[in-house]
Design a protein around this motif. Structure first.
Motif, PDB file in Angstrom:
ATOM      1  N   PRO A 199       0.819  -1.215   0.000  1.00 36.78           N
ATOM      2  CA  PRO A 199       0.000   0.000   0.000  1.00 36.78           C
ATOM      3  C   PRO A 199       0.849   1.259   0.000  1.00 36.78           C
ATOM      4  N   GLU A 200       1.889   1.254  -0.813  1.00 36.82           N
ATOM      5  CA  GLU A 200       2.767   2.418  -0.900  1.00 36.82           C
ATOM      6  C   GLU A 200       2.098   3.522  -1.718  1.00 36.82           C
ATOM      7  N   ASN A 201       2.346   4.740  -1.324  1.00 34.98           N
ATOM      8  CA  ASN A 201       1.823   5.856  -2.102  1.00 34.98           C
ATOM      9  C   ASN A 201       2.937   6.521  -2.913  1.00 34.98           C
ATOM     10  N   VAL A 202       4.125   5.951  -2.829  1.00 31.77           N
ATOM     11  CA  VAL A 202       5.236   6.453  -3.630  1.00 31.77           C
ATOM     12  C   VAL A 202       5.855   5.291  -4.401  1.00 31.77           C
ATOM     13  N   LEU A 203       5.938   5.452  -5.702  1.00 30.33           N
ATOM     14  CA  LEU A 203       6.496   4.391  -6.517  1.00 30.33           C
ATOM     15  C   LEU A 203       7.466   4.937  -7.548  1.00 30.33           C
ATOM     16  N   PRO A 204       8.546   4.183  -7.809  1.00 33.73           N
ATOM     17  CA  PRO A 204       9.539   4.646  -8.773  1.00 33.73           C
ATOM     18  C   PRO A 204       8.990   4.685 -10.199  1.00 33.73           C
ATOM     19  N   MET A 217       3.980  10.085  -6.623  1.00 36.50           N
ATOM     20  CA  MET A 217       3.518  10.038  -5.234  1.00 36.50           C
ATOM     21  C   MET A 217       2.112  10.582  -5.112  1.00 36.50           C
ATOM     22  N   GLN A 218       1.251   9.787  -4.480  1.00 33.23           N
ATOM     23  CA  GLN A 218      -0.099  10.248  -4.175  1.00 33.23           C
ATOM     24  C   GLN A 218      -0.062  10.793  -2.758  1.00 33.23           C
ATOM     25  N   SER A 219      -0.200  12.099  -2.639  1.00 36.76           N
ATOM     26  CA  SER A 219      -0.072  12.727  -1.327  1.00 36.76           C
ATOM     27  C   SER A 219      -1.434  13.103  -0.754  1.00 36.76           C
ATOM     28  N   SER A 220      -1.455  13.308   0.526  1.00 32.87           N
ATOM     29  CA  SER A 220      -2.590  13.898   1.261  1.00 32.87           C
ATOM     30  C   SER A 220      -3.929  13.173   1.120  1.00 32.87           C
ATOM     31  N   HIS A 221      -3.904  11.860   0.959  1.00 33.86           N
ATOM     32  CA  HIS A 221      -5.115  11.034   1.024  1.00 33.86           C
ATOM     33  C   HIS A 221      -6.281  11.520   0.188  1.00 33.86           C
ATOM     34  N   SER A 236      19.844  12.491  -3.446  1.00 34.72           N
ATOM     35  CA  SER A 236      19.433  11.203  -3.998  1.00 34.72           C
ATOM     36  C   SER A 236      17.916  11.194  -4.146  1.00 34.72           C
ATOM     37  N   LEU A 237      17.416  10.257  -4.903  1.00 31.82           N
ATOM     38  CA  LEU A 237      15.962  10.158  -5.051  1.00 31.82           C
ATOM     39  C   LEU A 237      15.307   9.855  -3.704  1.00 31.82           C
ATOM     40  N   ALA A 238      15.967   9.010  -2.899  1.00 30.45           N
ATOM     41  CA  ALA A 238      15.413   8.669  -1.579  1.00 30.45           C
ATOM     42  C   ALA A 238      15.269   9.913  -0.706  1.00 30.45           C
ATOM     43  N   THR A 239      16.277  10.757  -0.717  1.00 33.37           N
ATOM     44  CA  THR A 239      16.223  11.996   0.073  1.00 33.37           C
ATOM     45  C   THR A 239      15.189  12.960  -0.504  1.00 33.37           C
ATOM     46  N   ALA A 240      15.130  13.031  -1.825  1.00 34.70           N
ATOM     47  CA  ALA A 240      14.141  13.894  -2.468  1.00 34.70           C
ATOM     48  C   ALA A 240      12.728  13.508  -2.023  1.00 34.70           C
ATOM     49  N   VAL A 244      10.081  15.662   0.467  1.00 36.53           N
ATOM     50  CA  VAL A 244       8.746  16.017  -0.043  1.00 36.53           C
ATOM     51  C   VAL A 244       7.676  15.479   0.907  1.00 36.53           C
ATOM     52  N   LYS A 245       7.853  14.236   1.348  1.00 37.21           N
ATOM     53  CA  LYS A 245       6.909  13.639   2.289  1.00 37.21           C
ATOM     54  C   LYS A 245       6.766  14.504   3.549  1.00 37.21           C
ATOM     55  N   MET A 246       7.920  14.957   4.041  1.00 42.43           N
ATOM     56  CA  MET A 246       7.920  15.686   5.310  1.00 42.43           C
ATOM     57  C   MET A 246       7.376  17.106   5.200  1.00 42.43           C
ATOM     58  N   THR A 247       7.198  17.602   3.990  1.00 40.86           N
ATOM     59  CA  THR A 247       6.688  18.970   3.833  1.00 40.86           C
ATOM     60  C   THR A 247       5.340  19.017   3.126  1.00 40.86           C
ATOM     61  N   CYS A 248       4.707  17.848   2.969  1.00 39.83           N
ATOM     62  CA  CYS A 248       3.433  17.783   2.255  1.00 39.83           C
ATOM     63  C   CYS A 248       2.239  17.851   3.187  1.00 39.83           C
ATOM     64  N   ARG A 249       1.648  19.042   3.308  1.00 40.84           N
ATOM     65  CA  ARG A 249       0.388  19.162   4.028  1.00 40.84           C
ATOM     66  C   ARG A 249      -0.766  18.927   3.062  1.00 40.84           C
ATOM     67  N   PHE A 250      -0.565  19.327   1.835  1.00 43.22           N
ATOM     68  CA  PHE A 250      -1.546  19.101   0.778  1.00 43.22           C
ATOM     69  C   PHE A 250      -0.857  18.387  -0.377  1.00 43.22           C
ATOM     70  N   ARG A 251      -1.466  18.444  -1.533  1.00 40.54           N
ATOM     71  CA  ARG A 251      -0.897  17.671  -2.654  1.00 40.54           C
ATOM     72  C   ARG A 251       0.519  18.097  -3.002  1.00 40.54           C
ATOM     73  N   VAL A 252       0.725  19.407  -3.046  1.00 44.05           N
ATOM     74  CA  VAL A 252       2.038  19.937  -3.391  1.00 44.05           C
ATOM     75  C   VAL A 252       2.777  20.294  -2.113  1.00 44.05           C
ATOM     76  N   PRO A 253       4.082  19.971  -2.021  1.00 43.23           N
ATOM     77  CA  PRO A 253       4.837  20.298  -0.804  1.00 43.23           C
ATOM     78  C   PRO A 253       4.762  21.797  -0.483  1.00 43.23           C
ATOM     79  N   GLU A 254       4.741  22.085   0.789  1.00 44.10           N
ATOM     80  CA  GLU A 254       4.472  23.436   1.286  1.00 44.10           C
ATOM     81  C   GLU A 254       5.383  24.537   0.730  1.00 44.10           C
ATOM     82  N   PRO A 255       6.677  24.308   0.577  1.00 39.79           N
ATOM     83  CA  PRO A 255       7.515  25.384   0.037  1.00 39.79           C
ATOM     84  C   PRO A 255       7.063  25.839  -1.357  1.00 39.79           C
ATOM     85  N   ILE A 256       6.741  24.892  -2.213  1.00 35.77           N
ATOM     86  CA  ILE A 256       6.296  25.232  -3.561  1.00 35.77           C
ATOM     87  C   ILE A 256       4.892  25.819  -3.526  1.00 35.77           C
ATOM     88  N   ARG A 257       4.057  25.286  -2.685  1.00 37.24           N
ATOM     89  CA  ARG A 257       2.679  25.782  -2.571  1.00 37.24           C
ATOM     90  C   ARG A 257       2.673  27.230  -2.087  1.00 37.24           C
TER      91      ARG A 257
END
Length: 271
Positions: A199-204, A217-221, A236-240, A244-257
Motif C-alpha cells: 500500500p505504498e503511495n510512492v512508486l519509482p 507520489m499520491q499525497s494527502s489522502h 538522492s531520489l530517496a532523500t528527495a 517532499v513527504k515531510m513537507t506535504c500538508r496538501f498535494r504539493v509540498p508546502e515550500p512550492i505551494r
DNA sequence: GCGACAG
DNA sequence: ATCTTGTCGC
C-alpha cells in the motif's frame, strides 16, 4: 510579413531531428551543465530524525539539521502572458512557517517550450537566490524545491537540475503533470500505481530503458492525481522523496505551494 | 507520418 | 501557466 501572428506548429513542435539553431544551442548548454550534476546526497546537514531512519550509516557526523527549505515558482498575468512574477520563499522545515519571502515582477522574452523551461524561468529565480546570498542572509535555503522536473526530462536536465547546478544548491524537482519521457505516460503510471502490491503511495518511475527517472507520489489522502518527484542536484531520489513527504500538508509540498500562492497574490496586487 | 511534450 | 462556482468530505 503577416504570417508571424500565430506561431506555426512547426515552430513550436520540432521533432528531435529538426531543432531550431536556438534549441540546438540550448541542448548544448544543457549537456554541458549536466557534466556538473550530482545525483546523490552531497550536503552538510541531515534530516531531523524521524522514527524510521533506516540510513544511519553516516552516523552523527553532521551536527547541522536541515532547517531552511526554499521553494520557487512563477505566476503569469492573464492579460499579458509575458508578464511574470517569480517568487522565492524559505520555510522552517519543522514548523513549515514562512520565514523569508521575496519576489520580482519581470517581462519574459523567451517562450515556453517543453524541454526548455529553464531558459524561460531560471534567470529570475537565480537572481532572487543570488540577492539573498550576496546579503549573506541567515535564512539562505539549505535545500530548494522547484516547481518543475529535475532528471525527469528528455535529456535528464530539467529546471530543478539547471537551478541546482548554477546556484550550487541541493534541489528537488516536483512536477504536477507528467512530462512524457522514455515511454512513461499517464496510463503507464496509473498501471504502476494500481499494480503495487504494497500500500505504498510512492512508486519509482521506471522507463522503457530500465532507467529510474523519479517517483510518482499520491499525497494527502485526497488526490488521486499524483505528483512527480525527481532528483535535482546534490540529492538522492530517496532523500528527495523523504523531504517532499515531510513537507506535504496538501498535494504539493508546502515550500512550492507557498511560493505559488504568494507569487499569484503579488501579481494581483500589482495590477 | 502523426502525435506527445514540465510551466 | 491562465479562465472559474459550487460542492463534497474530513
Amino acid at each position: 510579413m503577416n504570417d508571424d501572428k500565430e506561431a506555426t506548429s512547426s515552430e513550436r513542435n520540432c521533432s528531435t531531428e529538426f531543432q531550431s539553431p536556438q534549441q540546438m544551442d540550448w541542448i548544448r548548454i544543457q549537456d554541458s551543465l549536466k557534466r556538473q550534476l550530482i545525483t546523490e546526497d552531497d550536503f552538510k546537514w541531515r534530516l531531523p530524525s524521524t522514527m524510521m531512519n533506516e540510513r544511519e550509516k553516516e552516523g552523527s557526523n553532521c551536527e547541522i539539521l536541515l532547517k531552511y527549505v526554499g521553494g520557487v515558482d512563477l505566476s503569469f498575468s492573464k492579460e499579458d502572458s509575458s508578464i511574470a512574477c517569480g517568487t522565492l520563499v524559505v520555510l522552517d522545515f519543522q514548523t513549515l512557517k514562512v520565514v523569508y519571502e521575496d519576489s520580482s515582477i519581470v517581462r519574459l522574452h523567451i517562450p515556453y517550450l517543453p524541454g526548455f523551461l529553464a531558459f524561460r524561468e531560471a534567470p529570475v529565480l537565480l537572481e532572487l537566490l543570488d540577492k539573498m546570498k550576496k546579503n549573506a542572509h541567515p535564512f539562505y535555503p539549505q535545500l530548494l524545491m522547484v516547481d518543475g522536473n529535475g532528471l525527469l526530462h528528455p535529456r535528464g536536465f530539467g529546471l530543478a537540475c539547471h537551478i541546482g547546478v548554477l546556484a550550487d544548491l541541493p534541489t528537488v524537482g516536483v512536477g504536477k503533470n507528467l512530462h512524457h519521457v522514455d515511454g512513461l505516460t499517464e496510463s503507464r503510471v496509473r498501471e504502476i500505481l494500481r499494480a503495487a502490491d504494497s500500500p505504498e503511495n510512492v512508486l519509482p518511475l521506471i522507463g522503457d530503458s530500465g532507467c529510474t527517472w523519479g517517483a510518482a507520489m499520491q499525497s494527502s489522502h485526497g488526490s488521486l492525481k499524483p505528483i512527480f518527484i525527481s532528483v535535482g542536484h546534490r540529492v538522492s531520489l530517496a532523500t528527495a522523496i523523504e523531504t517532499v513527504k515531510m513537507t506535504c500538508r496538501f498535494r504539493v509540498p508546502e515550500p512550492i505551494r507557498q511560493a505559488d500562492i504568494r507569487s499569484r497574490e503579488r501579481l494581483r496586487n500589482h495590477q
